[in-house]
Design an enzyme around this catalytic site. Structure first.
Site, PDB file in Angstrom:
ATOM      1  N   CYS A   1       0.914  -1.262  -0.027  1.00 56.83           N
ATOM      2  CA  CYS A   1       0.106   0.166  -0.013  1.00 56.83           C
ATOM      3  C   CYS A   1       0.963   1.298   0.131  1.00 56.83           C
ATOM      4  O   CYS A   1       0.419   2.167  -0.458  1.00 56.83           O
ATOM      5  CB  CYS A   1      -0.715   0.173   1.405  1.00 56.83           C
ATOM      6  SG  CYS A   1      -2.426  -1.032   1.185  1.00 56.83           S
ATOM      7  N   VAL A   2       2.092   1.095   0.652  1.00 57.22           N
ATOM      8  CA  VAL A   2       2.748   2.064   0.823  1.00 57.22           C
ATOM      9  C   VAL A   2       4.190   2.127   0.155  1.00 57.22           C
ATOM     10  O   VAL A   2       4.803   1.245   0.693  1.00 57.22           O
ATOM     11  CB  VAL A   2       3.099   2.905   2.153  1.00 57.22           C
ATOM     12  CG1 VAL A   2       3.748   4.092   2.243  1.00 57.22           C
ATOM     13  CG2 VAL A   2       1.536   2.977   2.759  1.00 57.22           C
TER      14      VAL A   2
END
Lengths: 104, 178
Positions: free
Chosen positions: A103-104
């Protein structure tokens, strides 16, 4: 799996055109893949692509942008200049590794 | 007349021509757990080549205030969905959260969990978003209410703007309140 001919080599790709076999990649293919999406590879592009390939080999997953920046040593701003708009996807496409999953 | 069909090019569609998508986040909370949703999603949106804005308001001001951004806290007081780590069925007692030192402890634990996922702390995250081309805006009413000035905030904040300004700049955007 579809097979595509890229830079004279037959390589396996997924339905979107991302290469699926790590070992089938070579630098000529990278140049052709980059050209497909309008990128001409310079020294900094190669630094990113080589980091992506080495890191994928060591970690078993494609690094996210933060890791490319912090560990690979190419700042976020520059990544967005080198691979405009969708750096994570574009750099993994050219480096012949899967799209990053995190996600990051 | 027929022409031989070309093989599909199989070049991924990176959607470079779709330039009209725009996302605005309103970050209104300053508790550690509630600042991550807008930061994570804004960062993801930027990675997809989408024009991204974050409007910081009320408690969300702490995210861009130099004095506070590296010291956001977490408490489970008022949050009944808090369970001990490891998927336990137990609910953490609300009264326990109010004991002295508990916020510090809970904050430390959450920061560790976030770091374990290789997700950055807030200051680095905000910097990443700015470097990726995200636009950061501070809310005028909050700034006035809290007695802040532009100097209290990180340089990456583009400007202090009013609610009307935000409504204007978010025209045509998807707006997400967090």
């Amino acid at each position: 799996m579809p097979v595509a001919t890229i830079a004279g080599a037959e390589v396996q790709v997924d339905d979107e055109g991302f290469m699926t076999e790590y070992e089938e990649w070579n630098e000529d293919i990278a140049v052709a893949l980059a050209a497909n999406i309008g990128i001409e590879l310079g020294e900094s592009h190669w630094q990113v692509i080589k980091f992506l390939r080495e890191d994928y080999k060591e970690q078993g997953e494609t690094p996210m942008l933060r890791r490319v920046s912090n560990v690979g040593g190419v700042p976020t701003k520059q990544l967005f200049q080198l691979f405009p708009k969708k750096p994570a996807k574009k750099m993994s496409y050219i480096a012949g590794v899967p799209k990053p999953q995190g996600c990051v | 007349m027929t022409t031989p069909q070309e093989a599909p090019s199989l070049v991924p569609d990176f959607g470079d021509d779709d330039t009209d998508r725009k996302i605005c986040f309103i970050a209104s909370k300053g508790t550690l757990d509630m600042v991550y949703p807008s930061l994570v999603m804004a960062n993801a949106a930027l990675g997809e080549g989408i024009e991204t804005h974050i409007f910081f308001t009320f408690w969300g001001m702490d995210i861009i205030t130099k004095k506070h951004m590296d010291n956001l806290q977490f408490t489970w007081l008022g949050n009944t969905a808090m369970h001990p780590p490891g998927g336990s069925k137990i609910h953490m007692p609300q009264g326990l959260a109010g004991l002295p030192g508990m916020t510090t402890m809970a904050t430390k634990m959450m920061k560790k969990q976030i770091a374990d996922l290789d997700v950055p702390e807030v200051p680095e995250f905000v910097q990443m978003i700015a470097d990726a081309g995200g636009h950061l805006w501070a809310c005028k009413m909050s700034v006035d209410m809290m007695g802040l000035t532009k100097d209290d905030m990180i340089d990456e904040v583009a400007d202090i703007i009013s609610a009307t300004d935000f409504i204007e700049l978010s025209e045509g955007a998807q707006v997400i309140f967090t």
